[in-house]
Design a protein around this motif. Structure first.
Motif, PDB file in Angstrom:
ATOM      1  N   GLY A 102      45.547  44.373 -20.114  1.00  0.00           N
ATOM      2  CA  GLY A 102      44.372  43.595 -20.495  1.00  0.00           C
ATOM      3  C   GLY A 102      43.173  44.244 -19.830  1.00  0.00           C
ATOM      4  N   GLU A 103      42.277  43.428 -19.268  1.00  0.00           N
ATOM      5  CA  GLU A 103      41.205  44.005 -18.459  1.00  0.00           C
ATOM      6  C   GLU A 103      41.766  44.585 -17.171  1.00  0.00           C
ATOM      7  OE1 GLU A 103      38.092  41.184 -17.928  1.00  0.00           O
ATOM      8  OE2 GLU A 103      37.683  41.001 -20.075  1.00  0.00           O
ATOM      9  N   THR A 104      42.915  44.044 -16.745  1.00  0.00           N
ATOM     10  CA  THR A 104      43.710  44.651 -15.684  1.00  0.00           C
ATOM     11  C   THR A 104      45.110  44.904 -16.237  1.00  0.00           C
ATOM     12  OG1 THR A 104      44.519  42.555 -14.761  1.00  0.00           O
ATOM     13  CG2 THR A 104      42.410  43.382 -13.945  1.00  0.00           C
ATOM     14  N   VAL A 105      45.948  45.551 -15.429  1.00  0.00           N
ATOM     15  CA  VAL A 105      47.301  45.900 -15.858  1.00  0.00           C
ATOM     16  C   VAL A 105      48.312  45.131 -15.020  1.00  0.00           C
ATOM     17  CG1 VAL A 105      48.966  47.767 -16.193  1.00  0.00           C
ATOM     18  CG2 VAL A 105      46.507  48.214 -16.465  1.00  0.00           C
ATOM     19  N   VAL A 106      49.308  44.579 -15.695  1.00  0.00           N
ATOM     20  CA  VAL A 106      50.460  43.993 -15.014  1.00  0.00           C
ATOM     21  C   VAL A 106      51.673  44.870 -15.296  1.00  0.00           C
ATOM     22  CG1 VAL A 106      52.037  42.025 -14.859  1.00  0.00           C
ATOM     23  CG2 VAL A 106      49.577  41.641 -15.095  1.00  0.00           C
ATOM     24  N   VAL A 107      52.377  45.238 -14.248  1.00  0.00           N
ATOM     25  CA  VAL A 107      53.605  46.014 -14.360  1.00  0.00           C
ATOM     26  C   VAL A 107      54.778  45.049 -14.234  1.00  0.00           C
ATOM     27  CG1 VAL A 107      54.970  47.901 -13.368  1.00  0.00           C
ATOM     28  CG2 VAL A 107      52.461  48.009 -13.337  1.00  0.00           C
ATOM     29  N   ILE A 108      55.757  45.187 -15.116  1.00  0.00           N
ATOM     30  CA  ILE A 108      56.952  44.340 -15.077  1.00  0.00           C
ATOM     31  C   ILE A 108      58.119  45.206 -14.615  1.00  0.00           C
ATOM     32  CG2 ILE A 108      58.387  42.687 -16.315  1.00  0.00           C
ATOM     33  CD1 ILE A 108      55.462  41.943 -16.481  1.00  0.00           C
ATOM     34  N   ASP A 109      58.538  45.000 -13.387  1.00  0.00           N
ATOM     35  CA  ASP A 109      59.598  45.759 -12.724  1.00  0.00           C
ATOM     36  C   ASP A 109      59.165  47.201 -12.462  1.00  0.00           C
ATOM     37  OD1 ASP A 109      61.377  43.676 -12.249  1.00  0.00           O
ATOM     38  OD2 ASP A 109      62.423  43.946 -14.149  1.00  0.00           O
ATOM     39  N   ALA A 110      59.747  47.779 -11.385  1.00  0.00           N
ATOM     40  CA  ALA A 110      59.224  49.049 -10.883  1.00  0.00           C
ATOM     41  C   ALA A 110      60.267  50.150 -10.789  1.00  0.00           C
ATOM     42  CB  ALA A 110      58.609  48.819  -9.497  1.00  0.00           C
ATOM     43  N   GLY A 111      61.516  49.849 -11.153  1.00  0.00           N
ATOM     44  CA  GLY A 111      62.532  50.891 -11.140  1.00  0.00           C
ATOM     45  C   GLY A 111      63.287  50.980  -9.830  1.00  0.00           C
ATOM     46  N   VAL A 112      64.189  51.950  -9.758  1.00  0.00           N
ATOM     47  CA  VAL A 112      65.183  52.050  -8.695  1.00  0.00           C
ATOM     48  C   VAL A 112      64.692  52.804  -7.468  1.00  0.00           C
ATOM     49  CG1 VAL A 112      66.228  54.217  -9.466  1.00  0.00           C
ATOM     50  CG2 VAL A 112      67.660  52.480  -8.358  1.00  0.00           C
ATOM     51  N   SER A 113      63.562  53.479  -7.552  1.00  0.00           N
ATOM     52  CA  SER A 113      63.116  54.352  -6.470  1.00  0.00           C
ATOM     53  C   SER A 113      61.617  54.567  -6.561  1.00  0.00           C
ATOM     54  CB  SER A 113      63.810  55.713  -6.564  1.00  0.00           C
ATOM     55  OG  SER A 113      63.443  56.360  -7.778  1.00  0.00           O
ATOM     56  N   ARG A 114      61.066  55.076  -5.474  1.00  0.00           N
ATOM     57  CA  ARG A 114      59.644  55.436  -5.537  1.00  0.00           C
ATOM     58  C   ARG A 114      59.420  56.494  -6.601  1.00  0.00           C
ATOM     59  NH1 ARG A 114      55.074  54.795  -1.903  1.00  0.00           N
ATOM     60  NH2 ARG A 114      53.416  56.109  -2.742  1.00  0.00           N
ATOM     61  N   ALA A 115      60.371  57.426  -6.749  1.00  0.00           N
ATOM     62  CA  ALA A 115      60.215  58.480  -7.753  1.00  0.00           C
ATOM     63  C   ALA A 115      60.079  57.889  -9.150  1.00  0.00           C
ATOM     64  CB  ALA A 115      61.396  59.444  -7.695  1.00  0.00           C
ATOM     65  N   GLU A 116      60.888  56.876  -9.468  1.00  0.00           N
ATOM     66  CA  GLU A 116      60.772  56.257 -10.786  1.00  0.00           C
ATOM     67  C   GLU A 116      59.467  55.478 -10.905  1.00  0.00           C
ATOM     68  OE1 GLU A 116      63.291  53.784 -14.146  1.00  0.00           O
ATOM     69  OE2 GLU A 116      63.918  53.593 -12.046  1.00  0.00           O
ATOM     70  N   GLY A 117      59.092  54.780  -9.841  1.00  0.00           N
ATOM     71  CA  GLY A 117      57.811  54.071  -9.861  1.00  0.00           C
ATOM     72  C   GLY A 117      56.644  55.012 -10.065  1.00  0.00           C
ATOM     73  N   GLN A 118      56.702  56.196  -9.429  1.00  0.00           N
ATOM     74  CA  GLN A 118      55.625  57.175  -9.590  1.00  0.00           C
ATOM     75  C   GLN A 118      55.539  57.666 -11.030  1.00  0.00           C
ATOM     76  OE1 GLN A 118      55.810  58.979  -5.033  1.00  0.00           O
ATOM     77  NE2 GLN A 118      56.459  60.251  -6.731  1.00  0.00           N
ATOM     78  N   ALA A 119      56.689  57.913 -11.657  1.00  0.00           N
ATOM     79  CA  ALA A 119      56.674  58.371 -13.048  1.00  0.00           C
ATOM     80  C   ALA A 119      56.069  57.312 -13.962  1.00  0.00           C
ATOM     81  CB  ALA A 119      58.091  58.727 -13.493  1.00  0.00           C
ATOM     82  N   LEU A 120      56.351  56.034 -13.665  1.00  0.00           N
ATOM     83  CA  LEU A 120      55.749  54.956 -14.451  1.00  0.00           C
ATOM     84  C   LEU A 120      54.250  54.881 -14.191  1.00  0.00           C
ATOM     85  CD1 LEU A 120      56.178  52.554 -16.371  1.00  0.00           C
ATOM     86  CD2 LEU A 120      56.644  51.133 -14.346  1.00  0.00           C
TER      87      LEU A 120
END
Length: 351
Positions: A102-120
């Protein structure tokens, strides 16, 4: 956009290193990114005595690995994980993750690792430079939560079920250790147990500016901390692991509680349902019918064994045999059926 990437190694091994993206270093051009790089990297490393920095560089967004996203509705994007158990995955990226813009972003779940979170996060920044206001964690399981750090550092408030912090205090360190044992260090360096900011005990509304998410905390079902998120504008329900598709469901909370949740669909029913695992579903029946059949069969078979006074040590194998005709419908059925039978027996014997 340029991102600050710090090469971080385990203090005990110069061969075990990974790129860690620090959102505080984000800049529109290379010069501004580089100007703050040393200060930001030093600040992030402070107190992390198990790690050491081996260099920092500013890298263009286009040159970094990004999560594969698909837009399923206007402003709603998902990354579909590989629908297998973590033990069968090379990197643990098995959960479905989402973005609502929207005007801001909501993330739903972040994955198994920082590496996956970074890719998202990299993928998100290819879509928009709007602020990340919230990260919603749908429950406590490791494939959904351990990428949280990068979004917290980007300014997101971490929103969870009110029961999640207590559960995470007990299980979080064990889950992190399991991830470290399953995958090589390059996958998990920099990964930490998340610290929730906001607890949801009932129903709450997140305003994104021009659209809203309705968050609902559910009673004991798949887990003790199931939280759903409904984008009312696009009519998309992020169900977390209350809904499994393709991957065999795992009972970690209450089998009767889960069946009760499945028996009471939301009103009105959402147009699209994003499960915790497997493809996006068009409507409630497509989303839950196979899972409901599986869990009903599990409950009936376990109750039959209990009624016949079969001890758990024998009943688990009998239940696995009885449900084997369903094995072709579910990935990793054999890896989970005995665990499910054991959990169900322990709960249902006290009915």
């Amino acid at each position: 956009m340029f991102h600050l990437i710090v090469t971080v190694c385990l203090a005990a091994s110069s061969q075990s290193c990974a790129p860690v993206l620090l959102p505080e270093g984000d800049a529109g051009d290379l010069a501004n990114c580089e100007a703050g790089a040393a200060r930001i990297a030093e600040g992030w490393m402070e107190g992390r005595t198990d790690l050491r920095a081996a260099g920092a560089a500013c890298t263009a967004n286009a040159d970094l690995p990004a999560a594969p996203l698909q837009e399923i509705a206007p402003g709603v994007h998902v990354q579909l994980g590989e629908p297998v158990q973590m033990e069968q995955s090379a990197n643990g990226r098995i959960a479905n993750l989402g973005l609502v813009i929207g005007e801001t972003v909501v993330v739903i779940d972040a994955g198994v690792s920082r590496a996956e979170g970074q890719a998202l996060y990299v993928a998100l920044r290819r879509l928009t430079d709007r602020p990340v206001s919230h990260l919603v964690l749908t429950h406590l399981h490791p494939d959904h939560i351990f990428g949280a750090g990068v979004f917290a550092e980007a300014g997101a408030e971490i929103v969870v079920h009110a029961a999640l912090p207590d559960a995470l205090a007990v299980r979080g360190p064990i889950y992190l250790e399991n991830v470290q044992q399953l995958y090589p260090p390059a996958e998990w360096i920099g990964t930490e147990v998340p610290v929730p900011d906001r607890l949801v005990a009932g129903t709450e509304r997140l305003e994104l500016g021009g659209r809203a998410l309705i968050l609902t905390a559910h009673p004991l079902a798949h887990s003790e901390s199931d939280l759903t998120a409904h984008d009312t504008g696009a009519d998309v329900l992020f169900a977390g692991d209350l809904v499994f598709r393709q991957l065999a469901p795992v009972v970690d909370g209450s089998l009767p509680g889960w069946l009760d949740w499945l028996a009471a669909p939301p009103r009105p029913q959402p147009r699209l349902i994003v499960p915790g695992h497997g493809p996006v579903a068009e409507g409630w029946d497509q989303a839950v019918a196979p899972q409901r059949h599986f869990l009903e069969a599990l409950a009936a078979s376990v109750r039959q064994q209990i009624a016949a006074a079969v001890p758990m040590s024998l009943a688990v194998e009998a239940v696995a045999d009885a449900l084997s005709p369903l094995s072709g419908d579910w990935n990793d059925f054999d890896a989970t059926i005995r665990r499910n039978a054991t959990a169900a027996y322990k709960e249902l014997e006290w009915e």
